[in-house]
Design a protein around this motif. Sequence first.
Motif, PDB file in Angstrom:
ATOM      1  N   VAL A 174       0.822  -1.227   0.008  1.00  6.70           N
ATOM      2  CA  VAL A 174       0.031   0.071  -0.069  1.00  6.70           C
ATOM      3  C   VAL A 174       0.847   1.258   0.008  1.00  6.70           C
ATOM      4  O   VAL A 174       1.769   1.424   0.711  1.00  6.70           O
ATOM      5  N   SER A 175       0.726   2.134  -1.043  1.00  3.75           N
ATOM      6  CA  SER A 175       1.689   3.265  -1.165  1.00  3.75           C
ATOM      7  C   SER A 175       1.259   4.436   0.071  1.00  3.75           C
ATOM      8  O   SER A 175      -0.161   4.505   0.253  1.00  3.75           O
ATOM      9  N   VAL A 176       2.139   4.892   0.689  1.00  5.41           N
ATOM     10  CA  VAL A 176       1.843   5.734   1.746  1.00  5.41           C
ATOM     11  C   VAL A 176       2.733   6.963   2.039  1.00  5.41           C
ATOM     12  O   VAL A 176       3.812   6.991   1.525  1.00  5.41           O
ATOM     13  N   PHE A 177       2.028   8.022   2.289  1.00  5.51           N
ATOM     14  CA  PHE A 177       2.748   9.274   2.612  1.00  5.51           C
ATOM     15  C   PHE A 177       2.608   9.537   4.054  1.00  5.51           C
ATOM     16  O   PHE A 177       1.501   9.612   4.509  1.00  5.51           O
ATOM     17  N   TYR A 178       3.718   9.545   4.938  1.00  8.15           N
ATOM     18  CA  TYR A 178       3.592   9.781   6.419  1.00  8.15           C
ATOM     19  C   TYR A 178       4.222  11.197   6.431  1.00  8.15           C
ATOM     20  O   TYR A 178       5.361  11.647   6.140  1.00  8.15           O
ATOM     21  N   GLN A 179       3.022  12.004   6.934  1.00  7.11           N
ATOM     22  CA  GLN A 179       3.415  13.366   7.354  1.00  7.11           C
ATOM     23  C   GLN A 179       4.042  13.786   8.551  1.00  7.11           C
ATOM     24  O   GLN A 179       3.354  13.571   9.859  1.00  7.11           O
TER      25      GLN A 179
END
Length: 270
Positions: free
Chosen positions: A157-162
């Motif tokens: 699952v592609s994720v952006f962690y902010q």
Amino acid sequence: MLTLLGTAGAGELHADEARAEPARRIVSLSPHITEMLFAIGAGPQVIAVDEASDYPVAVTPLPKVANYRSLNLEQILALQPDLIVAWRSAQHLQVQPLIHLGIPVAYSEPLRLRDLADELEYLGELSGHRQQARAQARHYLQQLEALERHYRDARPVSVFYQLGSTPLMSANEGTWVGQAIRLCGGTNIMAASTAPYPQLNAELVLARDPEVILASSDEELALWRRWPSLQAVQKARLLTVDADLLHRFTPRTPEGIRQLCRQLELARAE
């Protein structure tokens, strides 16, 4: 790892050095160190902590002798500690005056998820809580290994962690957060960054269009609602995690990873 390398000062402790007696008056200069000391039963020996240490609740009345910028050297000396435990990369220079005065200093610098077990055991050696430290280390590794087995074959699952919004930041694959994302079967869109905690602009996230965007609060995630074309916005995958569990590397970290994994499972369930 809790290792002391390079040219040591008079008070610097090395990982292979044994103390004649366990430390009885310990100053912890980082929240993750404080949590580890209390987890292994050394809490009663902790006489002071940094301002960010707020767990467990027993740390509340302790003197606060440091923050992320500086140490109160006068207050530390007045407390007469027989061990300082510091975060190497952030505090190596700050503790040099204490080392020159002969106060023993040990450093904590966990880099990989498994490092925490070694650090717990080393703190157990320094504080005289070997048995409880070994038990904590074993329990920690058991939890970590169970998570690794469970998510080993999970769909990516592609994720952006902010990390914050002013400036907008994230974490690469080598950080604790990046390792947790990978363990959960996530594909971190900032994994290959050369900076551990890169600053970036929103356009980069828009171009990579992650399936999930994670942050520590709904306020931080509000930024992305400006772009309804993002699949994370369309499918209501702007999700939160507990920063205290993931940003502090402690025996509670497996629960933070478990929480992160559950959030990624929401994307897989559709």
